[in-house]
Scaffold this active site. Structure first.
Site, mmCIF file in Angstrom:
data_model
loop_
_atom_site.group_PDB
_atom_site.id
_atom_site.type_symbol
_atom_site.label_atom_id
_atom_site.label_comp_id
_atom_site.label_asym_id
_atom_site.label_seq_id
_atom_site.Cartn_x
_atom_site.Cartn_y
_atom_site.Cartn_z
ATOM 1 N N GLY A 304 55.841 24.788 112.733
ATOM 2 C CA GLY A 304 54.561 25.353 112.310
ATOM 3 C C GLY A 304 53.474 25.251 113.352
ATOM 4 O O GLY A 304 52.380 25.801 113.171
ATOM 5 N N ILE A 307 53.309 26.095 119.663
ATOM 6 C CA ILE A 307 54.506 26.381 120.454
ATOM 7 C C ILE A 307 55.699 26.648 119.537
ATOM 8 O O ILE A 307 56.455 27.602 119.727
ATOM 9 C CB ILE A 307 54.829 25.208 121.400
ATOM 10 C CG1 ILE A 307 53.678 25.002 122.398
ATOM 11 C CG2 ILE A 307 56.129 25.460 122.152
ATOM 12 C CD1 ILE A 307 53.436 26.159 123.328
ATOM 13 N N SER A 355 60.310 14.939 108.377
ATOM 14 C CA SER A 355 59.725 14.261 109.530
ATOM 15 C C SER A 355 60.829 13.833 110.487
ATOM 16 O O SER A 355 61.880 13.343 110.056
ATOM 17 C CB SER A 355 58.930 13.040 109.077
ATOM 18 O OG SER A 355 58.544 12.256 110.189
ATOM 19 N N LYS A 423 51.545 15.944 131.368
ATOM 20 C CA LYS A 423 50.934 14.621 131.216
ATOM 21 C C LYS A 423 51.957 13.491 131.285
ATOM 22 O O LYS A 423 51.601 12.309 131.330
ATOM 23 C CB LYS A 423 50.141 14.569 129.914
ATOM 24 C CG LYS A 423 48.935 15.509 129.929
ATOM 25 C CD LYS A 423 48.265 15.611 128.582
ATOM 26 C CE LYS A 423 47.059 16.542 128.671
ATOM 27 N NZ LYS A 423 47.420 17.931 129.043
ATOM 28 N N ASN A 460 48.701 23.082 129.871
ATOM 29 C CA ASN A 460 47.982 23.534 128.688
ATOM 30 C C ASN A 460 48.301 24.989 128.373
ATOM 31 O O ASN A 460 48.510 25.791 129.280
ATOM 32 C CB ASN A 460 46.475 23.398 128.918
ATOM 33 C CG ASN A 460 46.070 21.962 129.159
ATOM 34 O OD1 ASN A 460 45.795 21.220 128.235
ATOM 35 N ND2 ASN A 460 46.052 21.549 130.425
ATOM 36 N N LEU A 462 46.844 28.387 126.465
ATOM 37 C CA LEU A 462 45.608 28.982 125.964
ATOM 38 C C LEU A 462 45.744 29.318 124.488
ATOM 39 O O LEU A 462 46.703 29.961 124.075
ATOM 40 C CB LEU A 462 45.289 30.256 126.736
ATOM 41 C CG LEU A 462 44.843 30.077 128.185
ATOM 42 C CD1 LEU A 462 44.806 31.411 128.895
ATOM 43 C CD2 LEU A 462 43.481 29.410 128.250
ATOM 44 N N THR A 485 34.073 17.545 130.193
ATOM 45 C CA THR A 485 34.106 16.108 130.450
ATOM 46 C C THR A 485 33.734 15.725 131.882
ATOM 47 O O THR A 485 33.237 14.631 132.127
ATOM 48 C CB THR A 485 35.492 15.519 130.117
ATOM 49 O OG1 THR A 485 36.487 16.186 130.901
ATOM 50 C CG2 THR A 485 35.816 15.692 128.639
#
Length: 630
Positions: A304, A307, A355, A423, A460, A462, A485
């Protein structure tokens, strides 16, 4: 009724034109000498006048001269008139020969030429008359170049960028539809040979570097970019120049989106932030992808999410036998189910609410569906939230991934693709460290399993949930300020569809143990991105909407990386996908994995009793290059 009146009027006009052409042809042939030779031939014409006229009208009708909309007459209609005149003249000659009559040959030539002139003249005169009445064309020139009221609305002054076929079509479309409330006053093109020439009556005033100057000089309200064949980098440069004005912007989609569709003003869309990335469309090997998805049972965890849902949409195109979306959050996956049912009614699409933390529940799902291919997108991804909730990040991103990896091996899944992140490279935050551990667990498992395990690492996307663009837009809607930031912070960006296309392509290329790195293009400075989003929203940065620097958040980097130094990098057959060399797990992770998962599960259960800083210590022991920021 109006339609038949126009046809009757055209027929009447053509009858006059046909006969006037013959009369003038006789006069030209005999040099206006109406002595005996003239009257002899003219009498023959007069006796056959009705038949010749009827024959020519029949040919005109058959060739569609009475079905065209002459208000929009152009080159195609002119060619049709020429062909119709030639065919009608030939038909008249055949009729006269059949009745054993004839005229001097020059009469046929003169009458044919005059038919073209008169038939074309009447029709184009009608168009000129209509254009003259149209407030968007001739009389706009007469009345001046300022804005004027028409039915209570202001006429917007438009600049068209692109003096090719598409630009000409857009200009003509605007001229022919005064209800649009637009008037094109300037055109722009990069071809120096076109400078100061005219396209559809509009002067080409310069190249795209002159956009700002020309827009100011002519008080332009709106800019239309009409170059569907241009590459993304060229569009990016043009949009950047347009952004220096305060004009509204519209753009014509690329040529691939206009296949089998006519260029028109209705096809224009707003310029979006994607147009500023300068990225070329992703090309995928459809044969490779179809080979491992078609007819297979495919499972997507986190189905859901941004991606996961796009993975489901694109996988559906490759005709899997069954597609299963697994998610713990019911609302988004419920909406996806409705969308998939409408778009792919023949597809077996099922939703599973579960889950990835619960291995027993996952085992039920695997036992029921027996998937062949798995895309594991379920994860906690928000960096600041995971900094403050490290236990939950570990349970979901590490234990949840371990559960999926183990069950994929147990149930002989053919391919398993982990969605990772930039990351995870030299992580400075909990989220990145947990994803790096997930990568290492996957690579370790790939050394002793028949399942092909691989990970795909990218930056990231968009428009994804919680990404920076939606946040900026909400801040702009509230009147600002837009928050950034750090002035120098940069990020890699992709659109969701292109990231997912490359993930699916990487899955086709995977042999086992690879970490695929997607070519994200050049990093984007977030300050520039904020300014562009403000401009595209119709405001001026620092004038209408302010930008506020808030300082780096916990665990946030100034610059993201896509590759560890020791991984190296190799090209693949796809120009936007690279692969890093597999690395052995660290000693701490090897020790944790020795008991085939039980040790990991026990350890993860143990961290629930730890303090947050102790959990970060535990992570740092597993990922030595985790650069904690205290």
């Amino acid at each position: 009724m109006v339609k038949y009146s126009r046809i009757a009027l055209l027929l009447f006009a053509d009858i006059i034109c046909i006969n006037f052409a013959y009369i003038l042809s006789f006069l030209l042939r005999f040099e206006f000498d109406i002595s005996d030779p003239f009257w002899g031939y003219f009498a023959s014409y007069a006796n056959n006048l009705l038949f010749i006229t009827a024959v020519k009208l029949a040919v005109f009708w058959a060739l569609g001269l009475y079905r065209s909309l002459w208000r929009y007459a152009g080159t195609e209609e002119l060619v049709k008139i020429v062909l119709a005149a030639l065919a009608a003249t030939a038909a008249a000659i055949v009729y006269l020969e059949f009745t054993q009559q004839f005229f001097p040959r020059s009469i046929y030539i003169y009458s044919c030429i005059l038919d073209i002139i008169l038939l074309g003249g009447t029709r184009f005169a009608y168009r000129v008359f209509r254009d003259f009445r149209n407030p968007g064309t001739f009389n706009s020139f007469v009345l001046g170049f300022g804005k004027k009221k028409e039915h209570g609305d202001e006429i917007s002054k438009v600049m068209v960028v692109g003096a090719g076929d598409a630009g000409a079509t857009i200009i003509k479309d605007i001229k022919q539809h005064p209800e649009y409330g637009k008037r094109v006053v300037a055109a722009i093109d990069g071809d120096p040979n076109k400078l100061n020439r005219r396209i559809a009556g509009v002067k080409i005033m310069g190249d795209h570097y002159a956009i700002r100057q020309i827009a100011r000089k002519n008080a332009i309200d709106e800019i239309i970019i009409a170059i569907p064949s241009a590459n993304k980098k060229a569009i990016q440069d043009i949009v950047n120049e347009c952004n220096k004005t305060r004009c509204k912007m519209k753009i014509l989609p690329g040529i691939s989106d206009l296949i089998n569709e006519k260029v028109s003003i209705s096809k224009l869309r707003d310029v979006d932030i994607e147009d500023l990335l300068g990225r070329e469309p992703v090309q995928v090997n459809l044969r490779e992808i179809s080979g491992y998805l078609e007819g297979k049972i495919v499972m997507v965890t986190g189905g859901g999410g941004s991606i996961g849902s796009e993975l489901c949409r694109q996988i559906a195109r490759f005709r899997p036998r069954k597609l299963i979306a697994v998610d713990i959050y019911e609302n988004t996956v419920f909406e996806l189910a409705g969308e998939m049912k409408t778009a792919y009614p023949q597809l077996e699409f099922e939703v599973v609410i579960a889950s990835v933390r619960s291995k027993n529940r996952l085992r039920e799902v695997f036992l029921k569906y027996k998937p062949h291919v798995i895309f594991h997108a379920a994860a906690h991804k928000h960096v600041p939230l995971m900094e403050n909730n490290p236990k939950d990040a570990v349970i979901n991103n590490i234990l949840g991934t371990k559960n999926m990896i183990d069950l994929a091996d147990e149930y002989a899944v053919e391919k398993f693709v982990l969605i990772s992140t930039d990351k995870a490279v030299n992580p400075t935050n909990v989220m990145g460290a947990t994803k790096r551990v997930a990568e290492m667990i996957l690579q370790d498992k790939s050394t002793r399993s028949r399942t092909s395990y691989s990970a795909v690492r990218f930056g990231n996307v968009l428009g994804s949930n919680g990404s920076v663009i939606p946040i900026f837009r909400k801040q702009i809607e509230r009147g600002g300020p837009v928050t950034v930031t750090h002035e120098e912070i940069t990020r890699f960006f992709m659109t969701i569809p292109e990231a997912v296309q490359l993930v699916i392509q990487a899955g086709a290329m995977a042999q086992g143990g690879e970490i695929f790195i997607l070519d994200m293009g050049d990093p984007v400075r977030i300050m520039d991105l904020a300014e562009n989003v403000i401009r595209l929203s119709g405001y001026v940065p620092y004038v209408d909407i302010d930008i506020e620097i808030t300082g780096l958040r916990p665990g946030e980097k100034l610059y993201e990386e896509l590759l560890l130094d020791e991984e190296g990098i190799e090209k693949t057959a796809h120009n936007k996908i690279y692969v890093g060399h597999p690395l052995p797990p660290t000693p701490a992770l090897s020790e944790l994995l020795e008991q085939e998962g039980m040790c990991v599960e026990d350890s993860v259960r143990g961290i629930t009793f730890m303090k947050d800083e102790e959990v970060k210590d535990w992570l740092q022991n597993l990922v030595p290059n985790y650069q904690r920021k205290k």
